[in-house]
Design a protein around this motif. Structure first.
Motif, PDB file in Angstrom:
ATOM      1  N   LEU A 185       8.689   1.752   3.995  1.00 21.12           N
ATOM      2  CA  LEU A 185       9.894   0.948   3.658  1.00 21.12           C
ATOM      3  C   LEU A 185      10.972   1.680   2.868  1.00 21.12           C
ATOM      4  CD1 LEU A 185      11.405  -1.844   3.031  1.00 21.12           C
ATOM      5  CD2 LEU A 185      10.296  -2.145   1.021  1.00 21.12           C
ATOM      6  N   LEU A 186      10.603   2.394   2.050  1.00 19.12           N
ATOM      7  CA  LEU A 186      11.563   3.371   1.278  1.00 19.12           C
ATOM      8  C   LEU A 186      12.156   4.466   2.340  1.00 19.12           C
ATOM      9  CD1 LEU A 186       9.528   4.191  -2.168  1.00 19.12           C
ATOM     10  CD2 LEU A 186      11.417   2.600  -1.989  1.00 19.12           C
ATOM     11  N   GLY A 187      11.381   5.059   3.174  1.00 19.77           N
ATOM     12  CA  GLY A 187      11.915   5.808   4.322  1.00 19.77           C
ATOM     13  C   GLY A 187      13.189   5.007   4.870  1.00 19.77           C
ATOM     14  N   ARG A 188      12.980   3.706   5.019  1.00 18.79           N
ATOM     15  CA  ARG A 188      14.308   3.139   5.773  1.00 18.79           C
ATOM     16  C   ARG A 188      15.461   3.429   4.943  1.00 18.79           C
ATOM     17  NH1 ARG A 188      12.825   1.426  10.950  1.00 18.79           N
ATOM     18  NH2 ARG A 188      10.536   0.707  10.801  1.00 18.79           N
ATOM     19  N   TYR A 189      15.454   3.855   3.451  1.00 19.76           N
ATOM     20  CA  TYR A 189      16.604   3.917   2.909  1.00 19.76           C
ATOM     21  C   TYR A 189      16.797   5.483   2.481  1.00 19.76           C
ATOM     22  CZ  TYR A 189      18.049  -0.939   2.636  1.00 19.76           C
ATOM     23  OH  TYR A 189      18.831  -2.057   3.071  1.00 19.76           O
ATOM     24  N   GLY A 190      16.208   6.177   3.189  1.00 23.13           N
ATOM     25  CA  GLY A 190      16.170   7.760   2.913  1.00 23.13           C
ATOM     26  C   GLY A 190      15.614   8.391   1.766  1.00 23.13           C
ATOM     27  N   ILE A 191      14.536   7.409   1.205  1.00 17.67           N
ATOM     28  CA  ILE A 191      13.750   8.052   0.071  1.00 17.67           C
ATOM     29  C   ILE A 191      12.478   8.510   0.383  1.00 17.67           C
ATOM     30  CG2 ILE A 191      12.659   7.261  -2.069  1.00 17.67           C
ATOM     31  CD1 ILE A 191      14.869   4.802  -2.132  1.00 17.67           C
TER      32      ILE A 191
ATOM     33  N   SER B 270       0.828  -1.234   0.128  1.00 20.69           N
ATOM     34  CA  SER B 270       0.093  -0.070   0.192  1.00 20.69           C
ATOM     35  C   SER B 270       0.881   1.219   0.083  1.00 20.69           C
ATOM     36  CB  SER B 270      -0.975   0.064   1.343  1.00 20.69           C
ATOM     37  OG  SER B 270      -0.064   0.370   2.356  1.00 20.69           O
ATOM     38  N   ASP B 271       0.248   2.382  -0.185  1.00 22.54           N
ATOM     39  CA  ASP B 271       1.012   3.660  -0.082  1.00 22.54           C
ATOM     40  C   ASP B 271       1.706   3.850   1.137  1.00 22.54           C
ATOM     41  OD1 ASP B 271       0.127   4.133  -2.877  1.00 22.54           O
ATOM     42  OD2 ASP B 271      -1.350   5.417  -2.229  1.00 22.54           O
ATOM     43  N   GLU B 272       1.007   3.630   2.145  1.00 26.01           N
ATOM     44  CA  GLU B 272       1.748   3.865   3.606  1.00 26.01           C
ATOM     45  C   GLU B 272       2.981   2.884   3.779  1.00 26.01           C
ATOM     46  OE1 GLU B 272      -1.134   3.904   6.644  1.00 26.01           O
ATOM     47  OE2 GLU B 272      -2.325   5.703   5.947  1.00 26.01           O
TER      48      GLU B 272
ATOM     49  N   THR C 239       5.741   2.451  -6.060  1.00 29.94           N
ATOM     50  CA  THR C 239       4.932   1.293  -5.787  1.00 29.94           C
ATOM     51  C   THR C 239       6.287   0.354  -5.577  1.00 29.94           C
ATOM     52  OG1 THR C 239       5.073   0.778  -8.433  1.00 29.94           O
ATOM     53  CG2 THR C 239       3.314   1.617  -7.366  1.00 29.94           C
ATOM     54  N   VAL C 240       6.009  -0.677  -4.764  1.00 29.71           N
ATOM     55  CA  VAL C 240       6.760  -1.768  -4.294  1.00 29.71           C
ATOM     56  C   VAL C 240       6.171  -3.095  -4.392  1.00 29.71           C
ATOM     57  CG1 VAL C 240       8.683  -2.498  -2.658  1.00 29.71           C
ATOM     58  CG2 VAL C 240       8.486  -0.231  -2.989  1.00 29.71           C
TER      59      VAL C 240
END
Length: 962
Positions: free
Chosen positions: A746-752, A739-741, A942-943
C-alpha cells in the motif's frame, strides 16, 4: 416508516438541520410512505407556474399514483428528500437512477436524474441549494457520480441553482428544454461555494439574535426582582432602540403595561412581529412558550432558564427536546442556562442579559460558554478598558450557557465580516466540532485577531461534544496552526486582546526597551528572552527623566529601523502627582502619534495616575458626555476610512499632527479608529511581554498565511491502485492492521519504500535472511516491550558477516529470552542518520492529523512532536520539521552533517496525501525513519484500515445533531 422487504432500512443519518440563506433553519429528511398527506398539502400550496416548471405542463393536482411514486422509495435507486419547517414540507428533491437512454436502472449505473420543487413562499431562502448539497451526498453514498436535469429555459431560478453550485457542467438545448449534466464529486469550487453560503447563512442567523427589531421577555414578574424582570429592566435601561414587550401569563385581564413597557399575557397577543424572545420561565413551562413563539414567527431565542443538561440525564433529554422543537420552527437558540447577549452598537443598544449595565462600546467581540467567566471578562475589560488605559470596549457579547445550539463557530461566522468588530476574544470550555472550528478560525484569523482560552479539559455537564483521542497539547498546536492565539488565563486573554485592539501588529520580534528604571528595564529584557523575542539593550533614562526625555527617546526608537515594537517602563517620580502623570502620558501619546506603525506598550509600577492619564491623553477629538465610559465612541460610518484626530501637542511645541498610516500586517482588518491608537498599560513586565509575544507570533502567521503553501501533485502516486488494495483488504473485515507485506504494497503505491524485515525464528533463519538481503545487516527484537527501544539493547547494527550475526543472535536470546518472546527480524543496514518518527491518525473530532518528531524516549517523554491538519502543504511540511525543539539535530548541530530535509518533507507530503485520498486509512506509523545526509530509509511501518464514516467534512452543510 417504510418496511417493505424490497426497500432499504430508513437512513436516519440522512436527517439534518440546516441554516438557510435568511438565517432561519429547516430540517432535511428522507421522504417516506407516511408523508402522503404532507405531500398533497405541500403540492396544493405551490403556484401553477412552479408546477408547470416542474412537470413541463399544467399539473393542478397529484393523482394517487403520483403521491405513491413521490413517497415510496427504496433509498438506493429512488430517493426523495424534503425540507420541513414546523413538520410541514416547504421543498422536495428526488433522484432516480438511470441508465443509457435515460431509462430507470439499478446496480452499476452511476447516473441519476434530479428534480426539485419549492413552495413559492420560500423562494429566495436558499432551500434548493441546501437540498442539492444533501441529495448529492446521498447519491455519492449510493454509488452515483453524475446528475442530469432537464429544465425549461424560463425557469431561470432553477438553472441558477445548478450553475451556482460549483460543479463542472455540460449544458445543451434540445426540443425547447435545457439539458444539464454534472459530476457531483466535491471540487475546490463547489466546496468554496458551499462554505461561503454556510458563512452568510450562519452569520445572518446570529445577526437576527444580536440586532433584533423587537424583543419580548417571557416570564417578567409583576413586582421588581426575579430573572425575567431584571432582564426586562436591563434591556430598557440600556436604551434598546427597538420595540420591547413584557410577557407574563399571570397579568390581570386588561393590563397592557408593566413599569412603562407594553405588556401581554402571551406572545400571541403581541400585535407586530417579534424577532427575539428572552425566556425566563421554569424549564417545564418552556415548551409551551416555545410553541407560542414558533407560531408567532419569532426568529430566535435566548433561554435563561436552568434545569436542563446541567441537572442530569432527565434535564439532558429536556434539552434535546428543546433544540428539536426550536429547529422545527426555524429558530436558533442561545442557551439554555445562558447568561445572555449584548450589542453596544448605537443603532441597537441591546442588553438581553443578567448584567446590570451595558459594557462600554468598542471593537472587541466576546464569546464565553460560562456565565461566570463571561462576567469576569466583562468586569476586567471594564476596569482595563475604561478609566485605566483608555476607552476600549465591547462590540457584541454572547454567553451561551449549555451551548445546545448557537456556539463559538456561529459567532466566528458573524464576526468574520462584522464591520464593528476588530478583535475576537473567546472562552471555550469545549469545542463541539474542532474540525469546523479550526477551518473557521483560520479564515477569521486571516482578517482579525482571535484569542482563545480553553477550559481545563473536563466536559461540563450539558455540552454535547465529539470525543477526541488527541492530547491537549496536540489540540493546542492545531489551534495555533489555524492562527488562533491560545492563552492560558483570563488575565492573558484581556492583556492580549487590549494590545491587539489598540496597537498595530509588530513587523518582527525586535523589541526596544526604554524607561526610568534600570532594574525594571532588565526584568523586561529577561522576559523578552524567555518569550523568544529579540530585545535590544534597555535604554535607561534614569529616575530623573522628564516627560520631554520620554518623548524624545520614544520618538527616536519608533523612527529607527532597529526595532519592531517598544516597551516603555515607568516607575513613580518622587514628589510628582497627577500633573506629572498627565504630562508623561501626553508625551508618550504624542510620540506614538507622530511615528505610527509600531506597537507601544507601557509597564508601570503602582502608577494608577499614569494609566488614567493615558486614557485622558488619548481622547484628543471632540468629546461627548458618553465619553465618560457609558456611551458609544464617536466612530466613522462602517466601511469608510477614519481620519486621525489631531495628536496631543509634543512637549515644548504648539501643535502636532499625526499622519495617517497603515500598521504593518494590518491589511484586511477592519478600519482602525482614533481610539485604537491607545497605549495599553500593564502592571508587570511579564504580562506586557507575553501579550507582545502573542502579537508577534500572530503577525508572522498572518504574513505566512498571505502566501499559502501548495499541496503538490506526485505523478508517481497510484491512487486508483491503492483504492483497489484497500477495498480488497477491507472486504475481510471492518477494521484491521495490515501485515508487513500488505503495508509495503500500500505504501509503495504512494512512493514510500519500506525496508524489508525478514523474520528470524532461528539462527539459521537469520543467516538465510541476511544472505537474501545482503550484508551488512541489523538484527532487531520486535517484541512490544522492545520495539523501537534501541536504548534497551534489543538492536544489533552493522553485522558484517554470518559469524557476527550468529554471535549477536546468541547475545539477544541470552539477555531477553527465547526467540518466541523476542520475535527477531533481520533487516538490511540503512545509511547512518537521525532517527525520526512520522505518524498520521484520524481523530473523530479533529479529523486527519499528521505528526512528526525525533525518535527516542526523550522526545516521547517531553512531547516534542509537531502536528498539522491534513492535507499538509509544502510550507506546512517545511515548518513541521523545524518546529520541534530537537530540530537542530537535523541541521548540523555541533558540527554534524545536516540531513536531507527535502527528502523528509517529501515523505511527510506523501503520507499526508495517502491519508487525505483514502479516509479508510485511519492510522499510519513510520518508525524509525532514518534521515541521512542524502535520502532517508523507512525501517518500520504499520497501517490500520477501517470503514470511513458515511459523512465527512466534505459533506453538506448541517447543524450539529442533537
Amino acid at each position: 416508516m417504510q418496511s417493505s422487504p424490497d426497500r432499504q432500512e430508513y437512513p436516519a443519518h440522512w436527517e439534518a438541520d440546516v441554516v438557510l440563506r435568511d438565517g432561519g433553519t429547516a430540517r432535511i429528511r428522507p421522504i417516506t410512505a407516511d408523508d402522503a398527506g404532507r405531500m398533497v398539502s405541500f403540492y396544493e400550496q405551490v403556484s401553477d407556474e412552479s408546477k408547470y416548471f416542474r412537470f413541463f405542463a399544467p399539473y393542478p393536482r397529484l393523482s394517487a399514483k403520483d403521491v405513491h411514486r413521490f413517497t415510496h422509495h427504496d433509498f438506493v435507486d429512488r430517493v426523495g428528500l424534503a425540507a420541513t419547517v414546523g413538520g410541514e414540507f416547504i421543498a422536495t428533491v428526488r433522484y432516480d437512477r438511470i441508465g443509457p437512454g435515460g431509462m430507470p436502472a439499478s446496480g452499476a449505473a452511476d447516473e441519476a436524474e434530479v428534480a426539485f420543487l419549492v413552495q413559492d413562499a420560500h423562494h429566495g431562502r436558499g432551500v434548493a441549494s441546501a437540498l442539492l448539497e444533501h441529495i448529492a451526498a446521498v447519491a455519492r453514498e449510493r454509488g452515483i457520480r453524475r446528475f442530469v436535469a432537464e429544465v425549461l429555459p424560463a425557469n431561470t431560478k432553477m438553472i441558477k441553482v445548478f450553475t451556482d453550485a460549483g460543479y463542472t457542467q455540460k449544458r445543451s438545448f434540445e426540443d425547447g428544454v435545457v439539458h444539464l449534466e454534472f459530476g457531483i464529486e466535491p471540487t475546490d469550487r463547489s466546496l468554496a461555494v458551499q462554505r461561503a453560503r454556510e458563512q452568510r447563512a450562519e452569520a445572518r442567523s446570529v445577526r437576527r439574535l444580536l440586532a433584533p427589531g423587537a424583543v419580548a421577555v417571557v416570564g417578567t414578574g409583576r413586582a421588581p426582582g426575579g430573572v425575567g424582570r431584571d432582564v426586562l429592566d436591563n434591556i430598557r435601561d440600556a436604551g434598546f432602540t427597538g420595540r420591547l414587550y413584557a410577557v407574563n401569563r399571570a397579568l390581570p385581564e386588561g393590563q397592557r403595561e408593566l413599569d412603562g413597557v407594553p405588556a401581554r399575557r402571551s406572545v400571541r397577543e403581541i400585535e407586530g412581529p417579534v424577532d427575539l424572545a428572552v425566556i425566563a420561565v421554569p424549564a417545564e413551562q418552556v415548551p409551551g412558550v416555545l410553541a407560542e413563539c414558533g407560531e408567532h414567527g419569532v426568529q430566535g431565542l435566548v433561554v435563561l432558564s436552568a434545569g436542563y443538561a446541567e441537572s442530569g440525564p432527565e434535564g439532558l433529554q429536556r434539552q434535546r427536546e428543546l433544540v428539536r422543537q426550536a429547529r422545527a420552527y426555524g429558530m436558533r437558540i442561545v442557551g439554555p442556562n445562558a447568561f445572555g447577549v449584548m450589542n453596544t452598537a448605537p443603532g441597537v443598544r441591546l442588553n438581553a442579559s443578567l448584567a446590570p449595565a451595558l459594557p462600554r462600546p468598542g471593537r472587541i467581540g466576546v464569546f464565553a460558554q460560562s456565565g461566570a467567566i463571561g462576567v469576569a471578562l466583562l468586569a476586567r475589560l471594564h476596569r482595563r478598558g475604561g478609566g485605566v488605559t483608555g476607552v476600549t470596549g465591547v462590540s457584541t457579547f454572547v454567553s451561551s450557557g449549555n451551548r445546545a445550539d448557537v456556539s463559538g463557530n456561529d459567532l466566528m461566522q458573524y464576526w468574520y465580516d462584522d464591520p464593528d468588530t476588530d478583535v475576537v476574544l473567546m472562552y471555550l470550555e469545549t469545542i463541539g466540532n474542532p474540525r469546523k472550528f479550526t477551518r473557521l478560525a483560520r479564515r477569521t484569523a486571516a482578517v482579525k485577531p482571535l484569542v482563545v482560552v480553553q477550559g481545563a479539559g473536563s466536559v461540563p455537564t450539558g455540552h454535547a461534544v465529539r470525543a477526541t483521542r488527541l492530547p491537549r497539547a496536540t489540540v493546542s498546536a492545531l489551534l495555533r496552526q489555524a492562527g488562533v492565539m491560545r492563552v492560558d488565563t483570563i488575565t492573558e486573554l484581556v492583556d492580549t486582546g487590549l494590545l491587539l485592539a489598540r496597537q498595530p501588529l509588530p513587523a518582527g520580534p525586535r523589541v526596544a526597551i526604554l524607561g526610568n528604571s534600570e532594574s525594571l528595564g532588565l526584568l523586561t529584557y529577561d522576559a523578552c528572552l524567555a518569550e523568544g523575542l529579540k530585545p535590544l539593550r534597555p535604554l535607561d533614562l534614569t529616575t530623573g527623566a522628564s516627560a520631554d526625555d520620554f518623548h524624545a527617546a520614544l520618538t527616536k526608537a519608533l523612527a529607527g529601523d532597529e526595532c519592531d515594537a517598544v516597551v516603555v517602563t515607568v516607575i513613580p517620580a518622587v514628589g510628582e502627582g497627577a500633573s506629572g502623570d498627565t504630562a508623561l502620558a501626553e508625551a508618550l501619546q504624542s510620540a506614538a502619534w507622530q511615528v505610527p506603525g509600531k506597537p507601544v506598550l507601557v509597564v508601570h509600577v503602582e502608577l494608577g495616575g499614569l494609566a488614567a492619564a493615558l486614557s485622558t491623553a488619548a481622547s484628543t477629538g471632540p468629546r461627548t458626555d458618553d465619553d465618560t465610559g457609558t456611551g458609544p465612541e464617536p466612530e466613522p460610518t462602517p466601511g469608510t476610512t477614519a481620519e486621525p484626530a489631531p495628536a496631543p501637542p509634543a512637549p515644548g511645541s504648539t501643535t502636532a499632527t499625526a499622519p495617517g498610516a497603515t500598521a504593518p500586517g494590518a491589511t484586511g482588518t477592519a478600519t482602525r479608529h482614533v481610539h485604537s491608537r491607545l497605549i495599553p498599560a500593564y502592571p508587570a513586565a511579564e504580562r506586557a511581554v507575553r501579550a507582545l509575544a502573542e502579537a508577534v507570533t500572530y503577525a508572522q502567521w498572518r504574513a505566512d498565511a498571505a502566501v499559502p503553501g501548495k499541496v503538490p501533485d506526485h505523478e508517481d502516486v497510484d491512487e486508483k491502485g491503492a483504492a483497489t488494495v484497500i477495498g480488497t483488504l477491507l472486504a475481510r473485515g471492518q477494521g484491521l492492521t495490515l501485515s508487513d507485506e500488505e503495508t509495503c504494497e500500500l505504501l509503495g503505491r504512494y512512493g514510500i519504500d519500506v525496508h524489508r524485515a525478514l523474520p528470524a525464528a532461528t539462527p539459521d533463519a537469520a543467516a538465510e535472511a541476511a544472505r537474501t538481503l545482503g550484508y551488512p545487516v541489523a538484527l532487531k527484537a520486535t517484541a512490544p516491550h522492545l520495539r523501537h527501544r534501541a536504548d534497551l539493547g534489543g538492536v544489533r547494527l552493522e553485522l558484517a558477516d554470518e559469524r557476527e550475526l550468529r554471535r549477536a543472535y546468541g547475545e539477544l536470546t541470552e539477555l531477553f529470552g527465547s526467540p518466541v518472546e523476542l520475535r527477531p527480524v533481520v533487516q538490511r543496514m540503512a545509511p547512518r542518520g537521525v532517527d525520526t518518527v512520522v505518524r498520521a491518525v484520524i481523530d473523530p473530532a479533529a479529523g486527519a492529523v499528521l505528526s512528526f518528531g525525533l525518535a527516542g524516549a526523550a522526545s516521547q517523554l517531553l512531547g516534542d512532536m509537531a502536528h498539522r491538519l491534513v492535507p499538509v502543504t509544502d510550507r506546512d511540511a517545511a515548518s513541521m520539521i523545524r518546529s520541534v525543539r530537537t530540530a537542530p539535530l537535523l541541521f548540523g548541530w555541533r558540527g554534524s552533517a545536516p540531513v536531507d530535509s527535502a527528502a523528509l518533507e517529501e515523505l511527510l507530503l506523501r503520507v499526508s496525501r495517502l491519508v487525505d485520498d483514502h479516509p479508510e486509512v485511519v492510522a499510519v506509523s513510520l518508525e524509525p525513519v532514518v534521515v541521512a545526509q542524502h535520502g532517508l530509509s523507512v525501517l518500520g511501518a504499520t497501517v490500520r484500515l477501517a470503514r470511513p464514516p458515511a459523512r465527512d467534512d466534505l459533506g453538506p452543510r448541517t447543524l450539529p445533531a442533537y
